[in-house]
Design an enzyme around this catalytic site. Sequence first.
Site, PDB file in Angstrom:
ATOM      1  N   ASP A 184      -0.062  -1.653   7.612  1.00  0.00           N
ATOM      2  CA  ASP A 184       0.308  -2.598   6.558  1.00  0.00           C
ATOM      3  C   ASP A 184       1.696  -2.314   5.989  1.00  0.00           C
ATOM      4  O   ASP A 184       2.097  -2.890   4.982  1.00  0.00           O
ATOM      5  CB  ASP A 184      -0.724  -2.586   5.430  1.00  0.00           C
ATOM      6  CG  ASP A 184      -0.894  -1.208   4.797  1.00  0.00           C
ATOM      7  OD1 ASP A 184      -0.188  -0.266   5.204  1.00  0.00           O
ATOM      8  OD2 ASP A 184      -1.736  -1.076   3.886  1.00  0.00           O
ATOM      9  N   GLU A 224       1.092   2.014  -1.024  1.00  0.00           N
ATOM     10  CA  GLU A 224       0.469   0.845  -0.418  1.00  0.00           C
ATOM     11  C   GLU A 224       1.294  -0.415  -0.716  1.00  0.00           C
ATOM     12  O   GLU A 224       2.189  -0.390  -1.570  1.00  0.00           O
ATOM     13  CB  GLU A 224      -0.957   0.680  -0.965  1.00  0.00           C
ATOM     14  CG  GLU A 224      -1.866   1.880  -0.751  1.00  0.00           C
ATOM     15  CD  GLU A 224      -2.414   1.977   0.671  1.00  0.00           C
ATOM     16  OE1 GLU A 224      -1.978   1.203   1.539  1.00  0.00           O
ATOM     17  OE2 GLU A 224      -3.291   2.842   0.903  1.00  0.00           O
TER      18      GLU A 224
END
Length: 261
Positions: free
Chosen positions: A136, A143
């Site tokens: 990702d 993140e």
Amino acid sequence: MEVVIVPDARAGGELIAEAMARLLGRKPGALLGVATGSTPLPVYEALAAKVRSGAVDISRARIAQLDEYVGLPAEHPESYRSVLRREVLEPLGIAMEAFLGPDGTAEDVQAACEAYDRALAEAGGVDLQLLGIGTDGHIGFNEPCSSLASRTRIKTLTAQTRVDNARFFGGDIDQVPHHVITQGIGTILEARHLVLLATGEGKADAVAAAVEGPVAAVCPASALQLHPHATVVVDEPAATKLKLADYFRHTYANKPDWQGI
């Protein structure tokens, strides 16, 4: 950003280990930032081989940790401190006294994060930071949608990350901590040289987004585009989504050998 396409993971490991060896030749006491996971293992194996052969003196080198689980004792086999001791420090013959890492067991985690940022600065800063990339686009445990100016801080792991990491805890997701300390993107960008290694077709989309996409928090690794000395090393499968792959091959093939990466 320089992109180097190599045949396979082993070639990538050799290339980055050579860059580390050259750095240590210029600066024997360099601070090397390291990452955990399977991707960087060829780098550590190649560097250890150079140490064993006498090609590089690593006796004064120092090692800095990228991230750590919150709540796992330092001696726990899956704490990143333990993992790095097994995979980096011991093979290279570096003592724990030369290791810098955040305290994942601190009662005041925020204070521990701030203390680690200060420790890195007081050590003179990271000379070369090795990074991996998630599917990702995450780097460290930053993140998607992490602030591009973030400092070392506590982060909550996504459900998918905990599922992925359960294999290191006997397949029991309940044993995987919910939180980690990670260097923030702003902290990572302070290293003098950033080297990202990505291997396998599963990383191809993330690599393309980081290298050729816009600088955006949705792909944290795209922040490397802002760094004055960032190198992305990818094997052929990880390069399959790069529109400028032929250009990257051409520029690297015509680069002076003395320049390195």
